[in-house]
Scaffold this motif. Structure first.
Motif, PDB file in Angstrom:
ATOM      1  N   SER A  80      -5.028  10.281   1.826  1.00  0.00           N
ATOM      2  CA  SER A  80      -4.021   9.388   1.243  1.00  0.00           C
ATOM      3  C   SER A  80      -4.332   7.929   1.560  1.00  0.00           C
ATOM      4  CB  SER A  80      -2.619   9.755   1.746  1.00  0.00           C
ATOM      5  OG  SER A  80      -2.308   9.110   2.960  1.00  0.00           O
ATOM      6  N   TYR A  81      -5.000   7.685   2.657  1.00  0.00           N
ATOM      7  CA  TYR A  81      -5.378   6.317   3.007  1.00  0.00           C
ATOM      8  C   TYR A  81      -6.287   5.744   1.927  1.00  0.00           C
ATOM      9  CZ  TYR A  81      -7.670   2.453   5.429  1.00  0.00           C
ATOM     10  OH  TYR A  81      -8.185   1.214   5.757  1.00  0.00           O
TER      11      TYR A  81
ATOM     12  N   GLU B  97       0.816  -1.219   0.000  1.00  0.00           N
ATOM     13  CA  GLU B  97       0.000   0.000   0.000  1.00  0.00           C
ATOM     14  C   GLU B  97       0.848   1.267   0.000  1.00  0.00           C
ATOM     15  OE1 GLU B  97      -2.536  -0.437   3.397  1.00  0.00           O
ATOM     16  OE2 GLU B  97      -3.745  -2.020   2.477  1.00  0.00           O
TER      17      GLU B  97
ATOM     18  N   LEU C  72      -4.263   5.282  -1.406  1.00  0.00           N
ATOM     19  CA  LEU C  72      -3.309   4.156  -1.419  1.00  0.00           C
ATOM     20  C   LEU C  72      -4.024   2.809  -1.362  1.00  0.00           C
ATOM     21  CD1 LEU C  72      -0.577   5.664   0.941  1.00  0.00           C
ATOM     22  CD2 LEU C  72      -0.415   5.355  -1.537  1.00  0.00           C
ATOM     23  N   ARG C  73      -5.119   2.759  -0.638  1.00  0.00           N
ATOM     24  CA  ARG C  73      -5.883   1.506  -0.566  1.00  0.00           C
ATOM     25  C   ARG C  73      -6.522   1.176  -1.914  1.00  0.00           C
ATOM     26  NH1 ARG C  73      -6.301  -2.127   3.669  1.00  0.00           N
ATOM     27  NH2 ARG C  73      -8.579  -2.082   3.608  1.00  0.00           N
TER      28      ARG C  73
END
Lengths: 256, 369
Positions: free
Chosen positions: B173-174, B128, B177-178
């Motif tokens: 951003s989580y 990730e 990226l996921r």
């Protein structure tokens, strides 16, 4: 497809139970709170970023500070009988440039009297190896090494005439693997005070962090040699040893 | 929130009631979400980021979106091209933003679910967060994470797609990226002729020469190119140079002298399409690679002991016949399904610079970690 009755009943029972456990968890009133108010100093002066007058290290190096940020995490409170309460998901990024970040609120702490507490300076290894994160641990906060995955636990940036080249200081502490594991857990003494967690009051710990204590202690930091630390290693370990040895002190525990 | 909980409960009811029913059909809709029968348990399990069509498609869009780079020139797909098993086949070093060239050969992206560490030096420890490295490297995509997130939030289409998926705004951003990991984790290559041979499926016939090559590989190459993934994921010095002043490889990450000159053992899957070879792309052909192992190793303090021989200098002595058989076998690791799966290609609606790619213009990043 037919669903056998007994397993279904068990499943429903499990669901009902999980409802109950959820409510039990949330039964802890949110007024069981502990606040920490953090102040930053450089020796006897308050820290101010990019100050016109430079500060001086105990070793005699002059320096100014343009950034001072660090992670505090994994807060624990300990009762007299030795039992500990670990505050779940307690990760905070404290930043001198952001006034709000210098107040930390911990919720849902079981009522009781706690004569000591502890926290990690940095981020535990699990959270360094488990992918994307939101909130305080979001890599967008520029406390993350992307070329060698891991969090920067503490950052002190500024300048010093003793530092070579452009006189810049970039001290980035991190690393979660042996032999360069820079995670430190500290337990600043409360003195005679205790933390009283109750529904009807909110205690506040006045916590102070002294920048000088990052540069002195078990290891004397001289900017002529140590001015650019950008990864795990011996320099990061020295800085971490220093701040673990007394950068954080409790000034007062207020009952409100 | 409670509604979500009920939704979760009802879907878990479904999952409990029909373990092989609806749920696996749902997962089949996303490429690479079924674990191949001859593969080990993945490092990044589907449970960690359950594949859904919607999230996969969002990740696919992100992978091929050049606007994520600082100048709008370079997407992940610029240097990781499907036709070359998501390597930058033909390019020793890829081209990033503003004409920069990287310092390491762009690796194939395949079977990333099974990797605990990524990049030539293993500097990235999770699928990730790995993209943060090429995104921010000034020789590659040259962008800050803050700007990527800002650009995503400035796009009405992305705002809508992320909100549908995560139910909260703004995009962080989580989420980014996921979603991207939904695509990169889907890049499973497990349908080569070799795989069909191993699973005893139709179309899995190997010729005598290919079978001899497999035997040579298992005897001579498998200490490193081990198992069904054809890599043990270790870092080794395979004798490219006597010293490594410009790129110390794994030592760059660990700081250990014993890691100087060590690089990640790459998989051999789809190897016929991923030339040039080695972390610096120094060998143009597989024949050159075999010749290197046979008589070209450079000695250095960290040269891997696997090359020690009872007699003579370190290396892997191979006869002309063995080399011929090995090359024949390596060809059976080409996975046409993977290379031509339309679901992994750039989405039709995308202005990703793919026109430049079809025109044969090399754009892209390269690994310089």
């Amino acid at each position: 497809m037919t669903i056998p009755k007994l397993p279904l009943l068990l499943l429903l029972l499990a669901a009902a139970l999980s409802f109950t456990s959820c409510t039990n968890k949330e039964a802890e009133p949110s007024s069981n709170v502990l606040r920490l108010e953090i102040s930053h100093v450089v020796g006897t002066s308050a820290l101010s970023l990019n100050a016109a007058t430079p500060y001086t290290t105990p070793a005699g190096d002059a320096f100014t500070v343009s950034a001072f940020r660090y992670y505090l995490s994994n807060f624990k409170l300990r009762k007299t009988d030795g039992t500990e309460y670990a505050v779940p998901e307690s990760y905070f990024l404290v930043d001198e440039a952001k006034a709000d970040s210098k107040t930390i609120t911990l919720h849902n702490i079981p009522a009781g009297e706690y004569p000591s507490f502890s926290f990690m300076v940095g981020v535990d290894s699990t959270h360094n190896v488990s992918g994307a994160k939101a909130g305080a641990l979001d890599p967008i906060n520029a406390m993350f090494w992307d070329w060698n995955t891991g969090y920067i636990f503490a950052k002190l940036e500024g300048s010093s005439p003793q530092a070579p080249g452009n006189h810049g200081l970039l001290l980035h502490v991190g690393g979660f693997k042996t032999p360069n594991n820079a995670i430190r857990t500290v337990s600043p003494a409360l003195g005679a005070a205790t933390i009283q967690i109750r529904q009807d009051r909110t205690p506040t710990i006045k916590l102070q962090a002294d920048v000088l204590r990052m540069l002195t202690g078990p290891h004397t930091i001289r900017f002529a040699q140590t001015y650019n630390v950008m990864g795990a290693g011996t320099a990061a370990m020295s800085l971490a040893d220093n701040y673990a040895a007394g950068m954080f002190t409790v000034q007062q525990v207020q009952e409100q | 929130m409670l509604a979500y909980w009920f939704l979760g409960l009802s879907s878990s009811l479904v999952a409990c009631a029909s373990p092989t029913g609806e749920r696996s059909q749902l997962e089949q809709a996303v490429p690479g979400s079924a674990i191949p029968g001859n593969f080990p348990v993945p490092e990044y399990t589907t449970a960690q980021n359950p594949p859904t069509k919607q999230a996969f498609e969002l990740g696919r869009s992100l992978f091929y979106d050049a606007s994520l780079s600082r100048t709008g020139e370079v997407s992940c797909g610029s240097c990781h091209r499907q036709a070359a098993a998501f390597s930058d086949g033909g390019q020793r070093f890829s081209q990033g933003v503003l004409g920069h060239r990287g310092t390491r050969n762009s690796p194939a992206l395949q079977n990333l679910r099974w990797k605990r560490e990524l990049l030539w030096d293993g500097g990235a420890n999770h699928i990730e967060t790995m993209p943060l490295a090429p995104l921010s490297n000034h020789l590659e995509m040259g962008e800050t994470l803050a700007d990527v997130v800002r650009k995503l939030n400035a796009s009405a289409e992305y705002r809508q797609r992320f909100a549908q998926l995560y139910g909260r705004q703004p995009i962080d951003s989580y989420q980014f990226l996921r979603a991207l990991a939904q695509f990169t984790a889907a890049l499973t290559s497990a349908n080569s002729r070799y795989d069909r041979y191993m699973r005893q499926e139709a179309g899995g016939e190997l010729s005598d020469g290919e079978l001899r090559g497999l035997a040579v590989l298992r005897k001579n190459c498998a200490p490193c190119h081990a198992g069904e993934l054809f890599t043990d994921e270790s870092y080794r010095n395979n004798g490219l140079d006597h010293a490594f002043p410009l790129d110390s490889g794994r030592a760059h990450i660990t700081g250990r002298r014993s890691d100087v000159g060590r690089f990640k053992v790459p998989s051999l899957r789809n190897i016929a399409l991923t030339a040039p070879y080695m972390h610096d792309g120094r060998f143009k052909t597989l024949t050159e690679v075999l010749d290197h192992y046979d008589h070209g190793l450079a000695a250095s303090p960290t040269l891997d002991t696997v090359f020690h021989q009872l007699q003579g200098p370190p290396g892997i002595t191979l006869s002309a016949q063995q080399k011929q058989d090995l090359l024949a076998f390596l060809g059976t690791l080409t996975d046409e399904t993977f290379l031509h799966d339309k679901r992994l290609a750039a989405p039709a609606s995308h202005s990703t610079g793919t026109t430049a790619l079809t025109a044969g213009v090399a754009t892209g990043n390269s690994k310089s970690y």
